[in-house]
Design a protein around this motif. Structure first.
Motif, PDB file in Angstrom:
ATOM      1  N   ASP A 170       0.755  -1.193  -0.064  1.00  0.00           N
ATOM      2  CA  ASP A 170       0.197   0.025   0.056  1.00  0.00           C
ATOM      3  C   ASP A 170       0.794   1.290   0.016  1.00  0.00           C
ATOM      4  OD1 ASP A 170      -2.399  -1.362   0.220  1.00  0.00           O
ATOM      5  OD2 ASP A 170      -1.859  -1.816   2.302  1.00  0.00           O
ATOM      6  N   PRO A 171       0.289   2.284  -0.405  1.00  0.00           N
ATOM      7  CA  PRO A 171       1.112   3.666  -0.370  1.00  0.00           C
ATOM      8  C   PRO A 171       1.537   3.960   0.870  1.00  0.00           C
ATOM      9  CG  PRO A 171      -0.798   3.746  -1.763  1.00  0.00           C
ATOM     10  CD  PRO A 171      -1.015   2.512  -1.287  1.00  0.00           C
ATOM     11  N   LEU A 172       2.675   4.741   1.029  1.00  0.00           N
ATOM     12  CA  LEU A 172       3.313   4.988   2.230  1.00  0.00           C
ATOM     13  C   LEU A 172       3.536   6.507   2.091  1.00  0.00           C
ATOM     14  CD1 LEU A 172       5.304   2.078   3.249  1.00  0.00           C
ATOM     15  CD2 LEU A 172       3.332   2.714   4.240  1.00  0.00           C
ATOM     16  N   PRO A 173       3.686   7.347   3.411  1.00  0.00           N
ATOM     17  CA  PRO A 173       4.177   8.560   3.320  1.00  0.00           C
ATOM     18  C   PRO A 173       5.743   8.796   2.881  1.00  0.00           C
ATOM     19  CG  PRO A 173       3.247   8.185   5.329  1.00  0.00           C
ATOM     20  CD  PRO A 173       3.282   6.959   4.757  1.00  0.00           C
ATOM     21  N   ARG A 174       6.023   9.788   2.282  1.00  0.00           N
ATOM     22  CA  ARG A 174       7.478  10.100   1.698  1.00  0.00           C
ATOM     23  C   ARG A 174       8.662   9.858   3.014  1.00  0.00           C
ATOM     24  NH1 ARG A 174      10.133  15.343   1.657  1.00  0.00           N
ATOM     25  NH2 ARG A 174      11.559  15.656  -0.078  1.00  0.00           N
ATOM     26  N   VAL A 175       9.611   9.296   3.008  1.00  0.00           N
ATOM     27  CA  VAL A 175      10.821   9.314   3.711  1.00  0.00           C
ATOM     28  C   VAL A 175      11.737  10.029   2.875  1.00  0.00           C
ATOM     29  CG1 VAL A 175       9.976   7.517   5.140  1.00  0.00           C
ATOM     30  CG2 VAL A 175      11.119   7.009   2.904  1.00  0.00           C
ATOM     31  N   GLY A 176      12.753  10.720   3.790  1.00  0.00           N
ATOM     32  CA  GLY A 176      13.815  11.585   3.283  1.00  0.00           C
ATOM     33  C   GLY A 176      13.811  12.992   2.848  1.00  0.00           C
ATOM     34  N   GLU A 177      14.709  13.540   2.424  1.00  0.00           N
ATOM     35  CA  GLU A 177      14.550  14.988   2.308  1.00  0.00           C
ATOM     36  C   GLU A 177      14.826  15.692   0.991  1.00  0.00           C
ATOM     37  OE1 GLU A 177      17.459  16.601   4.727  1.00  0.00           O
ATOM     38  OE2 GLU A 177      16.833  15.688   6.808  1.00  0.00           O
TER      39      GLU A 177
ATOM     40  N   PHE B 147       7.569  -9.895   1.727  1.00  0.00           N
ATOM     41  CA  PHE B 147       8.438  -9.321   0.566  1.00  0.00           C
ATOM     42  C   PHE B 147       8.424  -7.889   0.637  1.00  0.00           C
ATOM     43  CE2 PHE B 147       9.669  -7.997  -3.578  1.00  0.00           C
ATOM     44  CZ  PHE B 147      10.906  -8.205  -3.766  1.00  0.00           C
ATOM     45  N   VAL B 148       7.346  -7.237   0.626  1.00  0.00           N
ATOM     46  CA  VAL B 148       7.105  -5.671   0.408  1.00  0.00           C
ATOM     47  C   VAL B 148       7.212  -5.078   1.629  1.00  0.00           C
ATOM     48  CG1 VAL B 148       4.606  -5.580   1.300  1.00  0.00           C
ATOM     49  CG2 VAL B 148       5.499  -3.924  -0.462  1.00  0.00           C
ATOM     50  N   SER B 149       7.313  -5.553   3.003  1.00  0.00           N
ATOM     51  CA  SER B 149       7.550  -5.122   4.108  1.00  0.00           C
ATOM     52  C   SER B 149       9.072  -4.698   4.226  1.00  0.00           C
ATOM     53  CB  SER B 149       7.038  -5.752   5.247  1.00  0.00           C
ATOM     54  OG  SER B 149       7.629  -7.039   5.402  1.00  0.00           O
ATOM     55  N   ILE B 150       9.988  -5.739   3.987  1.00  0.00           N
ATOM     56  CA  ILE B 150      11.359  -5.722   3.973  1.00  0.00           C
ATOM     57  C   ILE B 150      11.736  -4.530   2.870  1.00  0.00           C
ATOM     58  CG2 ILE B 150      13.437  -6.689   3.335  1.00  0.00           C
ATOM     59  CD1 ILE B 150      12.378  -9.704   4.167  1.00  0.00           C
ATOM     60  N   VAL B 151      11.087  -4.397   1.581  1.00  0.00           N
ATOM     61  CA  VAL B 151      11.414  -3.402   0.666  1.00  0.00           C
ATOM     62  C   VAL B 151      11.266  -1.993   1.275  1.00  0.00           C
ATOM     63  CG1 VAL B 151      10.892  -2.176  -1.522  1.00  0.00           C
ATOM     64  CG2 VAL B 151      10.992  -4.847  -1.323  1.00  0.00           C
ATOM     65  N   ASP B 152       9.959  -1.807   2.008  1.00  0.00           N
ATOM     66  CA  ASP B 152       9.697  -0.538   2.476  1.00  0.00           C
ATOM     67  C   ASP B 152      10.662  -0.246   3.604  1.00  0.00           C
ATOM     68  OD1 ASP B 152       7.325   0.127   0.881  1.00  0.00           O
ATOM     69  OD2 ASP B 152       6.110  -1.048   2.113  1.00  0.00           O
ATOM     70  N   ALA B 153      10.855  -1.235   4.658  1.00  0.00           N
ATOM     71  CA  ALA B 153      11.811  -0.704   5.760  1.00  0.00           C
ATOM     72  C   ALA B 153      13.028  -0.569   5.319  1.00  0.00           C
ATOM     73  CB  ALA B 153      11.577  -2.122   6.633  1.00  0.00           C
TER      74      ALA B 153
ATOM     75  N   GLN C 213       8.838   7.500  -1.813  1.00  0.00           N
ATOM     76  CA  GLN C 213       7.666   7.506  -1.451  1.00  0.00           C
ATOM     77  C   GLN C 213       7.069   6.094  -2.039  1.00  0.00           C
ATOM     78  OE1 GLN C 213       5.282  10.957  -2.124  1.00  0.00           O
ATOM     79  NE2 GLN C 213       3.565   9.832  -0.896  1.00  0.00           N
ATOM     80  N   HIS C 214       6.415   5.073  -1.431  1.00  0.00           N
ATOM     81  CA  HIS C 214       5.524   3.902  -2.123  1.00  0.00           C
ATOM     82  C   HIS C 214       3.972   4.709  -2.553  1.00  0.00           C
ATOM     83  CE1 HIS C 214       4.517  -0.451  -1.332  1.00  0.00           C
ATOM     84  NE2 HIS C 214       3.919   0.054  -2.481  1.00  0.00           N
ATOM     85  N   VAL C 215       4.242   4.441  -3.792  1.00  0.00           N
ATOM     86  CA  VAL C 215       2.849   5.046  -4.252  1.00  0.00           C
ATOM     87  C   VAL C 215       1.898   4.054  -5.009  1.00  0.00           C
ATOM     88  CG1 VAL C 215       3.820   7.283  -4.767  1.00  0.00           C
ATOM     89  CG2 VAL C 215       3.853   5.513  -6.616  1.00  0.00           C
ATOM     90  N   ALA C 216       0.729   4.332  -5.166  1.00  0.00           N
ATOM     91  CA  ALA C 216      -0.306   3.626  -6.292  1.00  0.00           C
ATOM     92  C   ALA C 216       0.316   3.157  -7.473  1.00  0.00           C
ATOM     93  CB  ALA C 216      -1.570   4.019  -6.220  1.00  0.00           C
ATOM     94  N   PRO C 217      -0.185   1.886  -7.929  1.00  0.00           N
ATOM     95  CA  PRO C 217       0.641   1.638  -9.304  1.00  0.00           C
ATOM     96  C   PRO C 217       0.133   2.430 -10.328  1.00  0.00           C
ATOM     97  CG  PRO C 217      -1.134   0.057  -8.672  1.00  0.00           C
ATOM     98  CD  PRO C 217      -0.857   1.110  -7.405  1.00  0.00           C
ATOM     99  N   ASP C 218      -1.096   3.281 -10.513  1.00  0.00           N
ATOM    100  CA  ASP C 218      -1.593   4.010 -11.450  1.00  0.00           C
ATOM    101  C   ASP C 218      -0.705   5.432 -11.365  1.00  0.00           C
ATOM    102  OD1 ASP C 218      -2.754   5.078  -9.087  1.00  0.00           O
ATOM    103  OD2 ASP C 218      -4.759   5.023  -9.988  1.00  0.00           O
ATOM    104  N   GLU C 219       0.201   5.829 -10.701  1.00  0.00           N
ATOM    105  CA  GLU C 219       0.770   6.996 -10.343  1.00  0.00           C
ATOM    106  C   GLU C 219       2.035   7.300 -11.062  1.00  0.00           C
ATOM    107  OE1 GLU C 219       0.956   8.817  -6.681  1.00  0.00           O
ATOM    108  OE2 GLU C 219      -0.759   7.762  -5.807  1.00  0.00           O
ATOM    109  N   ASP C 220       2.338   6.351 -12.162  1.00  0.00           N
ATOM    110  CA  ASP C 220       3.401   6.251 -12.967  1.00  0.00           C
ATOM    111  C   ASP C 220       4.699   6.545 -12.140  1.00  0.00           C
ATOM    112  OD1 ASP C 220       5.046   6.358 -15.152  1.00  0.00           O
ATOM    113  OD2 ASP C 220       4.924   8.583 -15.532  1.00  0.00           O
TER     114      ASP C 220
END
Length: 287
Positions: free
Chosen positions: A99-106, A131-137, A154-161
């Protein structure tokens, strides 16, 4: 007039009680005799039972194995370690996970999605969510690429290019897209579609240079291939014996410069014998 006998007079005066009192007296005497005789009798000895609580001597404590006595691994560092099964041929199509997540980093934000090739069964290592939790972490870890203020994710939805498509791929799909210039299992960044290809055989089995630390190896895989996606196209070499290996070194194959030089003399590795320590992070000590 003759005097009545005592017993006759007693019976006449007391009636039935004259007979009951002697009987009760006899019974009382009998009961007392039985009580005292039972109390003075020696009780029958109980049969002897074994003493189950008798302590036994402690065995000699066992010492753990001494690594100095172990023979070196006979598996070449470029081979897949033994381990669980993996998918030889997937379907070539992908399912979106996470699922989409908030932006991390500056810094500049690199958007990404995570996908798994259809035909791959991820149940053995935590399922799709694992698998996805390791990628996000990994991408949000402060020792990762976001330690550099020029990068954010930022992890986004698939339709956001998305800028990056991080994909877990089967063996043959990886070969088809990454090429087979060296006969070893590797992952790669495939620029057509900005695809970060994670070879499932390595995700399951790891790599010999990581000494069985599968969690660290998976973090390395993500950070190394995403590094290519961020623009770090070149590989890096071990600076000195005992140093942490740079994230863009081909640690899947070796952490020794000379070994990597023999695998591909056209790469950046000097034939100087320097050996680093495996390292999954771009900035393990911060900036």
């Amino acid at each position: 007039m003759a005097q009545e006998p005592f017993l006759v007079r007693f019976a006449r005066d007391y009636g039935w009680r004259a007979y009951a009192i002697p009987v009760l007296a006899v019974i009382t005497v009998w009961v007392l005799m039985d009580v005292f005789s039972t109390g003075n009798a020696s009780p029958e000895a109980a049969p002897e039972t074994p003493n189950l609580s008798t302590p036994t001597p402690d065995p000699t404590p066992l010492a753990g194995p001494d690594p100095a006595d172990a023979d070196p691994l006979s598996i070449p560092p470029t081979e897949l370690p033994p381990g669980g099964p993996f998918t030889g041929q997937g379907q070539g199509t992908f399912r979106h996970i996470g699922d989409p997540l908030p932006r991390v980093g500056e810094g500049r934000t690199f958007t990404y999605i995570v996908e798994v090739e259809n035909g791959i069964n991820t149940a053995a290592y935590g399922g799709d969510d694992g698998f996805v939790s390791i990628v996000d972490a990994t991408l949000s870890n402060p020792k990762g690429w976001i330690a550099d203020p020029q990068f954010a994710f930022q992890h986004v939805a698939p339709d956001e290019d998305p800028d990056l498509r991080i994909q877990l791929t089967s063996l043959e799909t990886t070969h088809a897209l990454c090429g087979n210039d060296i006969a070893m299992e590797t992952s790669c960044f495939y620029s057509d579609g900005n695809r970060v290809l994670i070879n499932e055989s390595r995700w399951v089995r790891g790599a010999i240079p990581f000494d069985g630390d599968l969690g660290s190896y998976r973090q390395y895989l993500i950070n190394h291939e995403v590094g290519h996606g961020l623009g770090y196209a070149a590989h890096d070499f071990c600076a000195a014996d005992g140093e942490l290996a740079p994230i863009m070194m081909q640690q899947t194959l070796s952490v020794n410069n000379s070994e990597l030089f023999r695998i591909n003399p056209g790469e950046v590795y000097p034939d100087d014998g320097a050996t680093c320590v495996f390292n999954p992070w771009p900035y393990p000590r911060g900036l």
